[in-house]
Design an enzyme around this catalytic site. Structure first.
Site, PDB file in Angstrom:
ATOM      1  N   GLU A 180      -6.661   5.110   7.597  1.00 30.43           N
ATOM      2  CA  GLU A 180      -6.555   6.732   7.388  1.00 30.43           C
ATOM      3  C   GLU A 180      -7.932   7.053   7.184  1.00 30.43           C
ATOM      4  O   GLU A 180      -8.737   7.884   7.007  1.00 30.43           O
ATOM      5  CB  GLU A 180      -5.769   6.019   6.275  1.00 30.43           C
TER       6      GLU A 180
ATOM      7  N   GLY B   2       2.650  -0.739   4.521  1.00 29.39           N
ATOM      8  CA  GLY B   2       2.935   0.316   4.075  1.00 29.39           C
ATOM      9  C   GLY B   2       4.377   1.041   3.089  1.00 29.39           C
ATOM     10  O   GLY B   2       4.850   0.085   2.769  1.00 29.39           O
ATOM     11  N   GLY B   3       4.934   2.158   4.406  1.00 23.28           N
ATOM     12  CA  GLY B   3       6.387   1.861   4.609  1.00 23.28           C
ATOM     13  C   GLY B   3       7.471   1.566   3.220  1.00 23.28           C
ATOM     14  O   GLY B   3       8.245   1.325   2.915  1.00 23.28           O
TER      15      GLY B   3
ATOM     16  N   HIS C 278      -9.040   1.282   4.950  1.00 21.51           N
ATOM     17  CA  HIS C 278      -8.358   1.679   5.310  1.00 21.51           C
ATOM     18  C   HIS C 278      -8.572   2.518   6.611  1.00 21.51           C
ATOM     19  O   HIS C 278      -9.198   3.822   6.664  1.00 21.51           O
ATOM     20  CB  HIS C 278      -7.548   2.578   4.672  1.00 21.51           C
TER      21      HIS C 278
ATOM     22  N   GLY D  20       2.721   2.798  11.041  1.00 24.03           N
ATOM     23  CA  GLY D  20       3.515   4.187  10.960  1.00 24.03           C
ATOM     24  C   GLY D  20       4.594   4.802  11.794  1.00 24.03           C
ATOM     25  O   GLY D  20       4.787   5.182  11.439  1.00 24.03           O
TER      26      GLY D  20
ATOM     27  N   GLU E 154      -5.304  -4.421  11.324  1.00 22.73           N
ATOM     28  CA  GLU E 154      -3.975  -3.459  11.196  1.00 22.73           C
ATOM     29  C   GLU E 154      -4.405  -2.166  13.018  1.00 22.73           C
ATOM     30  O   GLU E 154      -5.620  -1.730  11.986  1.00 22.73           O
ATOM     31  CB  GLU E 154      -4.053  -2.303  10.076  1.00 22.73           C
TER      32      GLU E 154
ATOM     33  N   ASN F 251       0.639  -1.465  -0.348  1.00 18.03           N
ATOM     34  CA  ASN F 251      -0.045   0.262   0.268  1.00 18.03           C
ATOM     35  C   ASN F 251       0.813   1.173   0.089  1.00 18.03           C
ATOM     36  O   ASN F 251       1.803   1.241   0.948  1.00 18.03           O
ATOM     37  CB  ASN F 251      -0.613  -0.052   0.918  1.00 18.03           C
ATOM     38  N   TRP F 252       1.371   1.897  -1.152  1.00 20.06           N
ATOM     39  CA  TRP F 252       2.090   3.121  -1.341  1.00 20.06           C
ATOM     40  C   TRP F 252       1.656   3.857  -0.930  1.00 20.06           C
ATOM     41  O   TRP F 252       2.276   5.402  -0.606  1.00 20.06           O
ATOM     42  CB  TRP F 252       2.194   3.307  -2.617  1.00 20.06           C
ATOM     43  N   LYS F 253      -0.300   4.294  -0.232  1.00 25.04           N
ATOM     44  CA  LYS F 253      -0.459   5.461   0.153  1.00 25.04           C
ATOM     45  C   LYS F 253      -0.327   6.693  -1.188  1.00 25.04           C
ATOM     46  O   LYS F 253       0.077   6.694  -2.266  1.00 25.04           O
ATOM     47  CB  LYS F 253      -0.325   5.638   1.520  1.00 25.04           C
TER      48      LYS F 253
ATOM     49  N   SER G  25       3.369  -1.715  10.392  1.00 26.66           N
ATOM     50  CA  SER G  25       5.383  -1.647  10.807  1.00 26.66           C
ATOM     51  C   SER G  25       6.114  -3.051  10.161  1.00 26.66           C
ATOM     52  O   SER G  25       6.541  -3.272  11.149  1.00 26.66           O
ATOM     53  CB  SER G  25       5.773  -1.477  12.584  1.00 26.66           C
TER      54      SER G  25
END
Ligand code: 13P
Length: 247
Positions: free
Chosen positions: A93, A226-227, A91, A166, A160, A8-10, A205
Site C-alpha cells: 500500500e 491485516g483484517g 508495504h 484484503g 504479500e 498490521n492494523w493499517k 487474507s
C-alpha cells in the site's frame, strides 16, 4: 526459529477498539514459541503499549531520513524511543499509494535496523505479474532492490502477493511455499549462510481457518495479518497456530 506473527492494523482502530482488544487478549491463554507483534496506527503506539500485555510493539512505517523538516513523518529513532521492536517497511500500500521505491525502502530498512528495530521488508507481485507467470522474477528483483546496504541482522521479509491482500483470496500453501523458497534462495545468495536465519513471513487474507496449513509449510516462518488482526480472538488463533506449527 520461533514463529513470528505480526498484526498490521493499517489505518483502522480507535481507543474503544484498543480497550476491547486489550480486555479480550488478557482473557486468552498466554502463547509460547511465537513472537507476537502488534502494529497499530502511530498515534496509538503509546496506548497499545500500555494496554495490551504480552505483545511486542511495532509500527507500520518510518521515514527515509534521520530528522528534518518533514511534516507528518515519523523517524525510526522516535519509534525506538517509544518502545517499538519492529517496523513494517515497503508495504504494497505504501509502494502503490505513496509511490515508495525499492531504494527508499532500502534506506528506511537501514535506518530502522541502525536504531535496533527489526525491519519487516514487504515484497509481492500484482495479479498481472502472477497471470503472466512473472512472479519469481518480479519478487526477486524487488527484494534485492529493497535490500541494498541493508544488514541481515534484524531483517524480516514479508511476502504479500498484492492480489491476496484484503481480497479474501489467499495464495495456496503451495504457491506461498514456492515463493518463500525463491525468497530464501535470494537471501542466501545475497547474505551467504546468514540468509538462512532471516524469517520469511506470509501475508494476504490470513485467517484462523487457513493459518494452520500455511504454517505447516517449511519455508513459512509466520504471518503478517491485516483484517483478522483487529479482533483479539481471531488474531490469537492465528498466533496460536504459528506456535503449534513451529513446535
Ligand atoms: P489482509 O490480512 O487484510 O489481507 O491484509 C494483509 C496485509 O496487507 C498485512 O500487511
Amino acid at each position: 526459529m520461533a514463529g513470528l506473527v505480526i498484526a498490521n492494523w493499517k489505518m483502522h482502530g480507535s481507543l474503544e477498539l484498543i480497550a476491547e482488544f486489550a480486555q479480550e487478549w488478557r482473557e486468552l491463554p498466554q502463547l509460547s514459541g511465537v513472537n507476537v507483534v502488534l502494529c497499530p496506527p502511530a498515534p496509538y503506539l503509546g496506548v497499545v503499549s500500555e494496554a495490551v500485555e504480552g505483545i511486542v510493539l511495532g509500527a507500520q512505517n518510518s521515514a527515509d531520513r534521520v530528522e528534518g523538516a518533514l511534516t507528518g513523518e515519523v523517524s525510526s529513532q522516535m519509534l525506538s524511543e517509544l518502545g517499538c521492536g519492529y517496523v513494517i517497511i515497503g508495504h504494497s500500500e505504501r509502494r502503490s499509494l505513496f509511490s515508495e521505491t525499492d531504494a527508499q525502502v532500502a534506506v528506511k530498512a537501514q535506518l530502522a535496523i541502525a536504531q535496533g528495530l527489526h525491519a519487516v521488508v514487504c515484497v509481492g507481485e500484482t495479479l498481472e505479474h502472477r497471470d503472466a507467470d512473472q512472479q519469481d522474477k518480479v519478487v526477486s528483483e524487488q527484494l534485492l532492490g529493497s535490500l541494498a546496504e541493508v544488514p541481515w541482522e534484524k531483517l524480516v521479509v514479508a511476502y504479500e502477493p498484492v492480489w491476496a491482500i484484503g481480497t479474501g483470496r489467499t495464495a495456496t500453501p503451495a504457491q506461498a511455499e514456492a515463493m518463500h523458497g525463491v525468497i530464501k534462495g535470494c537471501l542466501r545468495g545475497h547474505f551467504g549462510d546468514a540468509g538462512a536465519d532471516i524469517p520469511v513471513i506470509y501475508g494476504g487474507s490470513v485467517k484462523p481457518e487457513n493459518a494452520g496449513v500455511l504454517f505447516e509449510c517449511d519455508n513459512i516462518d509466520g504471518a503478517l495479518v491485516g483484517g483478522a488482526s483487529l479482533n483479539a480472538n481471531s488474531f490469537w488463533h492465528i498466533a496460536s497456530a504459528a506456535s503449534a506449527g513451529r513446535a
